[in-house]
Scaffold this motif. Structure first.
Motif, PDB file in Angstrom:
ATOM      1  N   PRO A   8       0.728  -1.170   0.028  1.00  0.00           N
ATOM      2  CA  PRO A   8      -0.091  -0.003  -0.093  1.00  0.00           C
ATOM      3  C   PRO A   8       0.831   1.182   0.115  1.00  0.00           C
ATOM      4  O   PRO A   8       1.952   1.231   0.434  1.00  0.00           O
ATOM      5  CB  PRO A   8      -0.709  -0.108   1.216  1.00  0.00           C
ATOM      6  N   GLU A   9       0.275   2.230  -0.567  1.00  0.00           N
ATOM      7  CA  GLU A   9       1.218   3.436  -0.793  1.00  0.00           C
ATOM      8  C   GLU A   9       0.457   4.509   0.198  1.00  0.00           C
ATOM      9  O   GLU A   9      -0.656   4.620   0.411  1.00  0.00           O
ATOM     10  CB  GLU A   9       1.088   3.979  -2.201  1.00  0.00           C
ATOM     11  N   PRO A  10       1.360   5.709   0.722  1.00  0.00           N
ATOM     12  CA  PRO A  10       3.078   5.628   0.419  1.00  0.00           C
ATOM     13  C   PRO A  10       3.708   4.558   1.469  1.00  0.00           C
ATOM     14  O   PRO A  10       3.097   4.291   2.668  1.00  0.00           O
ATOM     15  CB  PRO A  10       3.370   6.988   0.756  1.00  0.00           C
ATOM     16  N   LEU A  11       4.911   4.168   0.963  1.00  0.00           N
ATOM     17  CA  LEU A  11       5.640   3.298   1.445  1.00  0.00           C
ATOM     18  C   LEU A  11       6.535   4.224   2.384  1.00  0.00           C
ATOM     19  O   LEU A  11       7.306   5.087   1.705  1.00  0.00           O
ATOM     20  CB  LEU A  11       6.329   2.391   0.819  1.00  0.00           C
ATOM     21  N   VAL A  23      19.295   2.449  12.439  1.00  0.00           N
ATOM     22  CA  VAL A  23      18.056   1.499  12.486  1.00  0.00           C
ATOM     23  C   VAL A  23      17.162   2.000  11.372  1.00  0.00           C
ATOM     24  O   VAL A  23      16.703   3.047  11.432  1.00  0.00           O
ATOM     25  CB  VAL A  23      17.213   1.393  13.976  1.00  0.00           C
ATOM     26  N   GLY A  24      16.988   1.275  10.418  1.00  0.00           N
ATOM     27  CA  GLY A  24      16.205   1.542   9.193  1.00  0.00           C
ATOM     28  C   GLY A  24      14.793   0.681   9.392  1.00  0.00           C
ATOM     29  O   GLY A  24      14.691  -0.544   9.535  1.00  0.00           O
ATOM     30  N   THR A  25      13.946   1.387   9.121  1.00  0.00           N
ATOM     31  CA  THR A  25      12.234   0.692   9.075  1.00  0.00           C
ATOM     32  C   THR A  25      11.445   1.342   8.085  1.00  0.00           C
ATOM     33  O   THR A  25      11.445   2.387   7.612  1.00  0.00           O
ATOM     34  CB  THR A  25      11.848   1.080  10.445  1.00  0.00           C
ATOM     35  N   VAL A  26      10.986   0.324   7.328  1.00  0.00           N
ATOM     36  CA  VAL A  26      10.051   0.571   6.109  1.00  0.00           C
ATOM     37  C   VAL A  26       8.634  -0.165   6.481  1.00  0.00           C
ATOM     38  O   VAL A  26       8.550  -1.061   7.063  1.00  0.00           O
ATOM     39  CB  VAL A  26      10.672   0.046   4.847  1.00  0.00           C
ATOM     40  N   GLY A  27       7.583   0.795   6.095  1.00  0.00           N
ATOM     41  CA  GLY A  27       6.069   0.332   6.552  1.00  0.00           C
ATOM     42  C   GLY A  27       5.052   1.319   5.935  1.00  0.00           C
ATOM     43  O   GLY A  27       5.594   2.306   5.240  1.00  0.00           O
ATOM     44  N   TYR A  28       3.862   1.158   6.161  1.00  0.00           N
ATOM     45  CA  TYR A  28       2.708   1.793   5.544  1.00  0.00           C
ATOM     46  C   TYR A  28       1.672   1.901   6.713  1.00  0.00           C
ATOM     47  O   TYR A  28       1.658   1.115   7.534  1.00  0.00           O
ATOM     48  CB  TYR A  28       2.368   1.055   4.437  1.00  0.00           C
ATOM     49  N   LYS A  29       1.090   2.742   6.691  1.00  0.00           N
ATOM     50  CA  LYS A  29      -0.036   3.102   7.560  1.00  0.00           C
ATOM     51  C   LYS A  29      -1.358   2.766   7.034  1.00  0.00           C
ATOM     52  O   LYS A  29      -1.749   2.959   5.894  1.00  0.00           O
ATOM     53  CB  LYS A  29      -0.083   4.736   7.939  1.00  0.00           C
ATOM     54  N   GLU A  30      -1.973   1.732   7.834  1.00  0.00           N
ATOM     55  CA  GLU A  30      -3.700   1.458   7.586  1.00  0.00           C
ATOM     56  C   GLU A  30      -4.486   1.759   8.474  1.00  0.00           C
ATOM     57  O   GLU A  30      -4.369   1.215   9.875  1.00  0.00           O
ATOM     58  CB  GLU A  30      -3.430  -0.137   7.422  1.00  0.00           C
ATOM     59  N   GLY A  31      -5.104   2.790   8.519  1.00  0.00           N
ATOM     60  CA  GLY A  31      -6.093   3.611   9.653  1.00  0.00           C
ATOM     61  C   GLY A  31      -5.197   4.027  10.640  1.00  0.00           C
ATOM     62  O   GLY A  31      -4.117   4.686  10.349  1.00  0.00           O
ATOM     63  N   ASN A  32      -5.157   3.611  12.036  1.00  0.00           N
ATOM     64  CA  ASN A  32      -4.253   4.172  12.988  1.00  0.00           C
ATOM     65  C   ASN A  32      -3.096   3.200  13.198  1.00  0.00           C
ATOM     66  O   ASN A  32      -2.219   3.327  14.047  1.00  0.00           O
ATOM     67  CB  ASN A  32      -5.121   4.206  14.228  1.00  0.00           C
ATOM     68  N   PHE A  34       0.344   1.250  12.251  1.00  0.00           N
ATOM     69  CA  PHE A  34       1.707   1.170  11.217  1.00  0.00           C
ATOM     70  C   PHE A  34       2.256  -0.116  11.045  1.00  0.00           C
ATOM     71  O   PHE A  34       2.633  -0.669  12.006  1.00  0.00           O
ATOM     72  CB  PHE A  34       2.681   2.212  11.697  1.00  0.00           C
ATOM     73  N   ASN A  35       2.332  -0.388   9.671  1.00  0.00           N
ATOM     74  CA  ASN A  35       2.730  -2.142   9.559  1.00  0.00           C
ATOM     75  C   ASN A  35       3.924  -1.873   9.108  1.00  0.00           C
ATOM     76  O   ASN A  35       4.315  -1.288   8.100  1.00  0.00           O
ATOM     77  CB  ASN A  35       1.739  -2.815   8.563  1.00  0.00           C
ATOM     78  N   ILE A  36       5.055  -2.889   9.637  1.00  0.00           N
ATOM     79  CA  ILE A  36       6.125  -2.715   9.324  1.00  0.00           C
ATOM     80  C   ILE A  36       6.579  -3.902   8.265  1.00  0.00           C
ATOM     81  O   ILE A  36       5.984  -4.995   8.688  1.00  0.00           O
ATOM     82  CB  ILE A  36       7.243  -2.823  10.672  1.00  0.00           C
ATOM     83  N   VAL A  37       7.345  -3.537   7.192  1.00  0.00           N
ATOM     84  CA  VAL A  37       7.540  -4.561   6.064  1.00  0.00           C
ATOM     85  C   VAL A  37       8.943  -5.002   6.155  1.00  0.00           C
ATOM     86  O   VAL A  37       9.196  -5.857   5.227  1.00  0.00           O
ATOM     87  CB  VAL A  37       6.778  -4.290   4.841  1.00  0.00           C
ATOM     88  N   ALA A  38       9.796  -4.279   6.619  1.00  0.00           N
ATOM     89  CA  ALA A  38      11.362  -4.413   6.436  1.00  0.00           C
ATOM     90  C   ALA A  38      11.990  -3.578   7.637  1.00  0.00           C
ATOM     91  O   ALA A  38      11.631  -2.553   7.888  1.00  0.00           O
ATOM     92  CB  ALA A  38      11.934  -3.950   5.035  1.00  0.00           C
ATOM     93  N   GLN A  39      13.018  -4.142   8.031  1.00  0.00           N
ATOM     94  CA  GLN A  39      13.767  -3.566   9.343  1.00  0.00           C
ATOM     95  C   GLN A  39      15.093  -4.083   9.196  1.00  0.00           C
ATOM     96  O   GLN A  39      15.577  -5.291   8.901  1.00  0.00           O
ATOM     97  CB  GLN A  39      13.030  -3.778  10.601  1.00  0.00           C
TER      98      GLN A  39
END
Length: 319
Positions: A8-11, A23-32, A34-39
């Motif tokens: 889902p965008e924006p990532l 520390v690097g974290t990548v994720g997306y927001k869904e409602g309230n 925040f879902n992390i997809v890579a770290q």
């Protein structure tokens, strides 16, 4: 060729450039949520950073690039171009400014008006900070928090959608020296990234640690890192102060370096000895082996810990 996974965008790519690690974290927001997809976590090979400030830009840039590439691998080859970062630094200045705007006619307040109002508050805070700090050091705003909003001279929680004759906001703005900010931008640029958003570390931390419904209590958040202890204070539903001390975990490691005649990396291992461990064997700089117990280490650090915590407590009272 590996297919690129659709997210889902924006990532969002967030980077914590700390004194001891990145520390690097990548994720997306869904409602309230925040879902992390890579770290990815990368500890500094050398002391490229001290007290939250970059000393070796090239080295930190290489390590940021390493984290970025590892994250891209986890994202099935998706390229990362923009990053959000949180800044720390040895010298933090704060000031409160009031933004005020009066409408010619009764007007419904929208987000554009609110943003402009906040920027007026930041501008006033910057003027206040310059008056209070007579020096040649150039400071940049790295984040701000609204303490209170006002609608027609009365306090209100949210201005949006209300009809107003005038609106105001008390804004707590934070500033770091030019060299701290420039160092962060230079290191990130070396990793072929652009900074899309920057904030202050305690501002980022409080969003997670102290939700808004807890801010009616008088709470002090203290984020003890390696190079800095970051402080945030809440009262009566608002954030009223930010602070930083250039004293944290590295102070303990440096004391152990001198006490046991070891290098910094060995001191870090000694510092992290667990209370359930009977003993730890280490080699000093002469290659001689020694055995110590957890209690011996704790006894050596007691005075330093008391000093650091005393300074943190004093800073909280000051804020």
């Amino acid at each position: 060729m590996t297919a690129v996974t659709k997210y889902p965008e924006p990532l969002v790519f967030g980077l914590d450039i700390g004194t001891r690690s990145i520390v690097g974290t990548v994720g997306y927001k869904e409602g309230n949520q925040f879902n992390i997809v890579a770290q990815c976590v990368k500890f500094h090979d050398t002391r490229a950073m001290l007290d939250g400030q970059i000393h070796d830009i090239n080295k930190v840039g290489e390590e940021i690039l390493y984290v970025k590439e590892k994250l891209e691998q986890q994202l099935s080859g998706r390229k990362l171009k923009e990053v959000c970062i949180a800044a720390a630094g040895r010298v933090l200045k704060t000031a409160v400014g009031r933004g005020y705007y009066e409408f010619p006619d009764t007007t419904v307040v929208n987000q554009e008006y609110i943003h402009s109002l906040e920027m007026l508050g930041v501008e006033k805070a910057h003027e206040q900070m310059l008056q209070e700090n007579d020096s040649n050091v150039k400071f940049f705003c790295v984040g701000y928090t609204v303490i209170k909003y006002y609608l027609n001279d009365f306090e209100i929680g949210n201005l949006e959608g209300h009809k107003a004759h005038n609106i105001a906001a008390d804004v707590l703005a934070t500033f770091l020296p030019e060299e701290v900010v420039d160092g962060l931008y230079a290191a990130v640029s070396q990793a072929n990234l652009e900074i899309s958003n920057m904030t202050l570390e305690p501002i980022a931390a409080i969003q997670v640690a102290i939700p808004e419904n807890y801010r009616l209590l008088n709470i002090a958040l203290v984020d003890v890192g390696a190079g800095t202890s970051d402080i945030c204070v809440t009262r009566d539903g608002s954030i009223i102060g930010y602070g930083m001390l250039p004293k944290a975990g590295d102070e303990l490691s440096e004391a152990l370096v001198k006490e046991y005649l070891v290098d910094f990396a060995t001191a870090e291992k000694i510092k992290m000895i667990g209370p359930r461990k009977k003993s730890l064997t280490y080699k000093d700089i002469m290659g001689i082996s020694h055995k110590i117990t957890p209690q011996e280490v704790y006894d050596k650090l007691d005075t330093i810990i008391d000093d650091i915590t005393g300074q943190i407590a004093a800073k909280i009272v000051e804020l």
